[in-house]
Design an enzyme around this catalytic site. Sequence first.
Site, PDB file in Angstrom:
ATOM      1  N   SER A   1      -9.680  -1.008   7.225  1.00 41.62           N
ATOM      2  CA  SER A   1      -9.142  -0.753   5.885  1.00 41.62           C
ATOM      3  C   SER A   1      -8.422  -1.918   5.224  1.00 41.62           C
ATOM      4  O   SER A   1      -8.112  -1.845   4.028  1.00 41.62           O
ATOM      5  CB  SER A   1      -8.216   0.457   5.921  1.00 41.62           C
ATOM      6  OG  SER A   1      -8.968   1.626   6.041  1.00 41.62           O
TER       7      SER A   1
ATOM      8  N   SER B   1      -9.592   1.523   3.153  1.00 40.26           N
ATOM      9  CA  SER B   1      -8.766   2.345   2.303  1.00 40.26           C
ATOM     10  C   SER B   1      -7.727   1.570   1.497  1.00 40.26           C
ATOM     11  O   SER B   1      -7.170   2.100   0.532  1.00 40.26           O
ATOM     12  CB  SER B   1      -8.032   3.396   3.139  1.00 40.26           C
ATOM     13  OG  SER B   1      -7.187   2.776   4.086  1.00 40.26           O
TER      14      SER B   1
ATOM     15  N   LYS C   1       0.851  -1.183   0.000  1.00 39.31           N
ATOM     16  CA  LYS C   1       0.000   0.000   0.000  1.00 39.31           C
ATOM     17  C   LYS C   1       0.895   1.244   0.000  1.00 39.31           C
ATOM     18  O   LYS C   1       1.963   1.245   0.643  1.00 39.31           O
ATOM     19  CB  LYS C   1      -0.901  -0.033   1.238  1.00 39.31           C
ATOM     20  CG  LYS C   1      -1.947   1.063   1.304  1.00 39.31           C
ATOM     21  CD  LYS C   1      -2.832   0.867   2.527  1.00 39.31           C
ATOM     22  CE  LYS C   1      -3.890   1.925   2.669  1.00 39.31           C
ATOM     23  NZ  LYS C   1      -4.751   1.712   3.860  1.00 39.31           N
TER      24      LYS C   1
END
Lengths: 471, 66
Positions: free
Chosen positions: A181, A157, A82
């Site tokens: 997330s 997210s 990420k």
Amino acid sequence: MAQGDPLDLTIIEAAAQLEGRRLSPVELTEAMLQRIAKVDKQIRAYITVCDAQAREVARAAERMIQAGYCLGPLHGIPVALKDNIYTRGVRTTAGSKILSDFVPSEDATVAARLKRAGAIIVGKTNMHEFAWGGTTDNPHHGTCRNPWNPERFPAGSSGGSGAAVAARTCLGALGTDTGGSIRLPSSVNGIVGIRPTIGRVSNYNVVPLAWTMDTVSPMTRTVEDCVVMFEVIAGYDPFDEHSAQVPVADYRGELGRPVHGLRVGLIRDYSLTHVQKAVGDAVRAALKTLEGLGARIEEIAMPSIHGNISAQLTIESCEPSAYHQQWLRTRAADYGEDVRTLLELGEMYLATHYIQAQRYRSLLRKEFLEGFKRVDVFVTPTLPFTATPCGATEVVIEGNRKEDMLSAIMQFTGVPSLAGLPALSLPVGFDPDGLPVGMQVIGRPFDEGTLFRVGHAYQQVTDWHTRSPRL
Amino acid sequence: MKSDDPVTKETVERLCAQADLPLGPERRTRLVPMLAGLIAAANELSRKMAAAAHQSILPILRFPER
């Protein structure tokens, strides 16, 4: 000679072929990079593709294998991170415009540990801006889409990490999880993701969202793969002040243990309440499967469970607004509209609101620890709904009532986040539109091993995790 | 602020001033309904946590290693 399409291999399967020299790291990495080139224009799972660097590392990994050295099951395995996880020499944007040119001079601890284990980083994944949101509808780096249906959202997210794994563009990825997330995108993309106990995995050199709730962890197609990545990144880190000095268990050893006699808790008037029908049906069927394996289901009352969404919104509003305080005053126009609004709102709570929310966490945790005297894990759906259309800000869960997406998305994942407990999301079915459903399994502090055991046992008798989106 | 007071443009203006957060009138107006919902929920949680039964509970900012 490689056996099967490299894109369909799990980490465990690829590791066996790499070690046995039936597949080379170069071949495997090339297959992933070509897959990214083919599908990522549509999915937008990546912000940065590290193709040159990945090819170079793959060649080095191959030379080591040819010389008889293997660093373990991640040696030569292509993974993605990420884009809020620092990578030395590779830009780390946190999905923002503000950090769009930020190139860290050192790795996050988790990135360094993966590299030391021989993993090959193929790219940095798309995310909700600064991880403050659950849709990965990113105004700066493109809207990330769900590989099962590109008209639907990948959640967030860590939506890019979820979509990248589901789209077979990497074998595993790291995400971050504050209020859900990792688990939310794992659920809607039909993959496995774990939120660890706070302190179990280092947050060092990871762009924060909310300091008292942030965690980092893997997202993979199988529980077994998740364990392989988790074992590498878990453990004490002196650079992270919140890191726990708790020994790392033999998680792979846990996988072989049966779930017969395991006690599974359902929270009364909560675990299977206010969910879309397809979600409730799939989770009930998964519970039946666990019962068939010898687990016992027990219902437990948890009087303080309601209030969790407000507590999560309060903490997740105030802490990011403290971190972003200066940029909000000097670069407000560089935020996307949704994140800018949330950051402004976060400055308007009273201190007592924040402190009462932190006290609520103690109360909730106490009730969970009491509950764990009677059961070994708790189960809920991961999300009360399946993937919504991209761009939606409201969702219908029951009847015709539209609900605000941000609150609805937190219904189940916020609870373990607040209580500091580990929680695993794994695929347990599909809705009539072919969209994945996820189930959340919540465990005792530092008992990720039991979550892996439950998830692995379930995946031994079901095949949801073997299905691929058509892209 | 009383828990049953509606959040108004003036409330947001006052909070912005307290936070030294310069927002234009359009943005302040936009925040009113959202803040009203968030503060109502936060006040409800605050009432619950302020109850005598919960007075001994400490805030949790760092989790114990057990």
